[in-house]
Design a protein around this motif. Structure first.
Motif: not given
Length: 180
Positions: A98-117
């Motif tokens: 799951e961590l590897e699937m997360l993108s390094d770009n800003a959009e990926g970070q937003i999506a990751a933060n949303r998923r974490i929330n």
């Protein structure tokens, strides 16, 4: 010939009722199961059990309540029974895949933060008492207090009060970063 007879008389078979319910409410049942079970494998088992019990329940369905109410009532009963059987601590772990699937770009970070929330909120919801969990899950599925009351057996006023209290509790716990 019986299928034609059912169509002509407006009666649906158990399989037809189940298929209609599964098509219409399948995504909602998935979300409901997610709120009750964090582990993906156990969640799949819970969803499968919900679907099995839903199919079985249509032998007794007499349309005295809406199909929606029936589906949520059966799903809640299965999930509540599951919780009682499977009481256990919730671990919020993320796999390496799951961590590897997360993108390094800003959009990926937003999506990751949303998923974490969403995962944090799900963890908080999973810690609620079964009736409170049920109420907030149905609220998040855009059901009104009257419909939730029909499923739970509580009055619409009691449901509205519970929703208000649960939302405040979840917001406070979310802000504090707690899991209690």
């Amino acid at each position: 010939m019986k299928g034609v007879e059912n169509i002509l008389t407006g009666q649906q078979s158990q399989d037809e009722l189940y298929q209609s319910a599964a098509d219409t409410y399948g995504p909602s049942l998935e979300r409901l199961a997610r709120a009750y079970e964090a582990d993906p494998d156990r969640r799949r088992d819970l969803v499968q059990d919900i679907h099995l019990q839903l199919w079985r329940s249509f032998q007794r369905y007499d349309a005295r309540c809406s199909l929606r109410t029936w589906v949520y009532r059966v799903a809640h009963n299965v999930a509540a029974s599951y919780v009682m059987r499977e009481r256990r601590a919730f671990l919020n772990l993320v796999s390496l895949e799951e961590l590897e699937m997360l993108s390094d770009n800003a959009e990926g970070q937003i999506a990751a933060n949303r998923r974490i929330n969403i995962e944090r909120l799900s963890a908080l919801i999973q810690q609620l008492k079964p009736i409170d969990r049920q109420v907030i899950i149905f609220y998040l599925e855009d059901m009104d207090a009257a419909a939730i009351g029909e499923i739970t057996g509580l009055s619409a006023a009691a449901i509205a009060m519970r929703i208000h209290r649960i939302k405040n509790l979840l917001a406070k716990q979310f802000r504090e970063g707690g899991h209690n």
